[in-house]
Enzyme design. Structure first.
Site, PDB file in Angstrom:
ATOM      1  N   ARG A   1       0.850  -1.183   0.000  1.00  0.00           N
ATOM      2  CA  ARG A   1       0.000   0.000   0.000  1.00  0.00           C
ATOM      3  C   ARG A   1       0.889   1.238   0.000  1.00  0.00           C
ATOM      4  NH1 ARG A   1      -3.387  -2.520  -1.824  1.00  0.00           N
ATOM      5  NH2 ARG A   1      -5.535  -2.891  -1.133  1.00  0.00           N
TER       6      ARG A   1
ATOM      7  N   GLU B   1      -4.392   8.030  -4.495  1.00  0.00           N
ATOM      8  CA  GLU B   1      -4.683   7.432  -5.799  1.00  0.00           C
ATOM      9  C   GLU B   1      -6.003   7.969  -6.333  1.00  0.00           C
ATOM     10  OE1 GLU B   1      -4.503   3.185  -5.316  1.00  0.00           O
ATOM     11  OE2 GLU B   1      -2.352   3.209  -4.922  1.00  0.00           O
TER      12      GLU B   1
ATOM     13  N   HIS C   1      -1.864   0.991 -10.003  1.00  0.00           N
ATOM     14  CA  HIS C   1      -2.496   0.034  -9.088  1.00  0.00           C
ATOM     15  C   HIS C   1      -3.242  -1.066  -9.865  1.00  0.00           C
ATOM     16  CE1 HIS C   1      -4.119  -0.363  -4.711  1.00  0.00           C
ATOM     17  NE2 HIS C   1      -3.903  -1.552  -5.260  1.00  0.00           N
TER      18      HIS C   1
END
Length: 355
Positions: A268, A297, A316
């Site tokens: 993360r 994000e 991601h």
């Protein structure tokens, strides 16, 4: 709404987009299970394993009522309602017989925390994650990042774009015999370790509960991370975002690394102090960073990471594969069998620490 459920009836509601063949796989687990699946109430997928579905999809008021009525009948949900923390908060308050929700994400603890539900409410049902389903694609991406760094792919791409053939030949780094440190020797970390060892790397890493692991040279907790990375050629983070991992990769840790080492993040983004990482990249302390996750994000347009010559930005997506929906459905079916047999469900989200 009125509860029409009988005492021996077990109902599962599919809350997120899912192909019909995987729904049938769930139905086949046990004849005592009723699976509620209304695809017209679910947004269409834009790509494989698009659990949120098309953001332009809107239910009519009648469809919205049907969607929540369906979810409120079930003791088990496949996915968070609307694949959102607010959906989780709503169903927790409206469904008194909810027993278990299976989340699509491996790191679903963040969404559980974002729901704002108190610990007492969260203890009324269980949330399992899809941890492990993404282990292989994330491990492959980690190996890809290490290889990119060792084999100077960023430099070659720049030279190619500029049509430059360097007069001096620059050696690349040999992967075989090098050392990698993996922060977080869970399922993703262990799969990464397996691939790294297959490439001839020596592997050490961290684990919350320190124990000897076959094939791993040294195991410490996160307090020992600085000492581990001192002679590492590559460092991979697989850790989830929790209060205990917040900015674990700090100036202290990056300063402790061997100059020029490769850093890969598939855990993360909150685990990394991005300002400290940028400083380490600018000084050469980190020679290359392959990043799939970020503190914010989507990555903000003004982030210097976008244009840094020693950084690969992945949006991601490294866990995504065309097999993901099948793998998550298979994991859910295995968990469902365990649930029906009275066993302990794996990969439970801790309602206090959210991992």
């Amino acid at each position: 709404m009125m509860n029409t459920m009988t005492t021996d009836e077990l109902i599962i509601a599919i809350a997120v987009p899912l192909e019909v063949e995987h729904v049938e796989r769930i139905r086949a687990v046990d004849p005592s299970v009723t699976v509620l699946y209304e695809p017209d109430l679910l947004p269409p997928e834009r790509f494989p394993a698009d659990h949120s579905g098309d953001p332009d999809f809107k239910r009519t008021p009648e469809q919205e009522e049907r969607y929540w009525a369906m979810l409120n009948r079930a003791q088990i949900l496949y996915g968070f309602p609307n694949e959102s923390p607010s959906g989780l908060a709503r169903i927790a308050r409206s469904n008194p017989h909810l027993q278990w929700i299976h989340a699509m994400a491996a790191g679903a603890g963040g969404a559980v925390k974002a729901s704002g539900l108190d610990t007492e409410t969260l203890r009324k049902f269980r949330v399992t994650t899809s941890a492990g389903v993404h282990a292989l694609p994330l491990a492959e991406f980690s190996a890809f990042g290490i290889l990119n760094g060792f084999k100077r792919s960023a430099d070659m791409a720049q030279d190619q774009a500029a049509k430059v053939w360097p007069q001096l030949r620059t050696p690349t780094k040999l992967v075989n015999g090098s050392k990698v440190v993996i922060a977080g020797l869970g399922e993703i970390g262990m799969e990464t370790a397996r691939i790294a060892r297959a490439l001839g790397m020596k592997v050490s890493g961290t684990k919350r509960n320190v124990e000897a692991i076959e094939g791993i040279d040294e195991v410490t907790n996160n307090d020992g991370l600085a000492a581990l990375v001192a002679d590492a050629d590559a460092v991979v983070n697989t850790l989830p975002g929790t209060p205990y991992t917040e900015k674990l990769f700090s100036t202290e840790i990056f300063s402790a690394m061997k100059p020029g080492s490769v850093f890969v993040n598939v855990g993360r983004g909150t685990v990394v102090d991005e300002d400290a990482l940028l400083e380490a990249l600018n000084t050469g302390q980190v020679g290359y960073a392959c990043l799939d996750v970020f503190a914010i994000e989507p990555l903000p347009q003004d982030s210097p990471l976008w244009n840094h010559p020693k950084v690969l930005v992945s949006p991601h997506t490294s866990a995504l594969s065309s097999a993901e929906n099948r793998l998550i459905a298979e994991r859910f079916c295995s968990n469902l069998r365990t649930f029906l047999d009275g066993g302990d469900l794996p990969h439970l989200v801790d309602p206090v620490h959210f991992y």
